[in-house]
Design an enzyme around this catalytic site. Structure first.
Site: not given
Length: 344
Positions: A63, A91, A232, A235, A337
């Site tokens: 995620e 985990t 909790v 999820d 640049k």
């Protein structure tokens, strides 16, 4: 405007974070984080918010969690793989970045595995501060893995929880928890043989299980009048912990409703099922006017604003206490640049 000629990205790696947290105590960082969370949640409408983007597989999820206001932007990369302990991986593992909106310059890069556990515990405690009955003393802690010590320390240190009734389907996880916290003063840990045993007579139920499935950890018969449920572990899509009837037993509070509808306990509820985003309570600065027998439920999935808060706190700490190392993460050029000039 930032002085880009002298600015470098502050970087905190895992060994540095570990050393710092050991020196000051995780519970003290949890306590310091709560005002940051309250401040940011009170500014809810200042932030550009989207549900986290997720790459799902049969065994886990990867995620990205972005958020920002007019001055500062953050994101966290995090995974969730319940089977990882079989391979000696955690985990959940994470890293995060804080950036300046006006230039895009990366101000702060940090490990966010330890600190995710801290921000999750701080968010749980913050919500209970506003939603639970006054002066709670007993808590059930269901799921005794990596999150459990931080939850226990946060609730004990900040809210004054004195007794924690612990249960995990893996008894060795409970043994680990009790051994890690055996020297914490004025905290009694009780090992239980079932979820039902752990939940009997407590003021707060905290669930932090890891299995990626629609589990039913808490059933209606375990819920007593006046309880606060801190959910909790539900999820991600297909991962829950509470029986659907439990959600009808009291008022349900969430972080960011569009994300919670996808990932939280409410993912299996109808679209017209009423919830309240927690910022509406936090902005008042005072707990809800709760009846003695009232049941409250915090359906917490973890939201990017909480990572924004912990990154903001740790960046302040890094500057004020000289923690971490300044790094040249992006080029600072005499001629902006001429990127190729670095290679000549």
């Amino acid at each position: 405007m930032l002085n880009l000629e002298t600015l470098k990205t502050r970087y905190i790696d895992l060994p540095t974070m570990t050393k710092y947290l050991k020196s000051v105590g995780s519970e003290n960082v949890i306590s310091r984080l709560i005002p940051y969370l309250e401040d940011d949640y009170s500014r809810w409408n200042d932030f550009h918010k989207i549900p986290r983007t997720a790459h799902h597989s049969d065994i886990g999820v990867l995620e990205l969690m972005p958020i920002g206001d007019s001055k500062t932007y953050s994101f966290k990369y995090v995974n969730g793989h319940p089977g990882n302990p079989k391979h000696n991986f955690l985990t959940v593992m994470g890293i995060g970045l804080l950036a300046d909106v006006s230039t895009g310059f990366p101000l702060f890069l940090s490990e966010l595995t330890l600190t995710t556990a801290i921000r999750t515990a701080a968010t749980s405690v913050m919500a209970a501060k506003y939603l639970a009955k006054p002066n709670p003393k007993k808590m059930a802690l269901i799921g005794n893995g990596c999150q459990s010590e931080f939850q226990a320390l946060g609730f004990h240190h900040v809210l004054g929880i004195e007794e924690i009734y612990c249960y995990d389907v893996d008894p060795s996880a409970t043994d680990k928890l009790m051994n890690n916290l055996k020297d914490v003063k004025n905290l009694k840990l009780i090992k239980c043989n079932s979820t039902k045993e752990a939940c009997k007579g407590v003021d707060i139920i905290t669930t932090v299980t890891a299995d990626k499935k629609n589990a039913i950890i808490i059933t209606p018969d375990m819920v007593e009048p006046g309880m606060h449920i801190n959910g909790v572990g539900g999820d991600c899509p297909g991962k829950t912990e509470l029986h659907s009837e439990v959600l009808h037993m009291g008022d349900v509070y969430v972080e960011f409703e569009p994300q919670s509808r996808i990932e939280g306990e409410i993912q299996h509820m109808s679209k017209d099922f009423k919830v309240t985003e927690i910022w509406n309570i936090i902005k008042t600065g005072k707990p809800i006017d709760r009846k003695p027998d009232e049941i409250t439920i915090f359906d917490s999935v973890g939201f990017a604003l909480e990572d924004f808060s912990i990154l903001r706190l740790m960046y302040d700490i890094a500057k004020d206490e000289n923690i971490g190392v300044p790094q040249s993460l992006v080029p600072i050029l005499e001629n902006p640049k001429n990127l190729y000039g670095l290679l000549r």
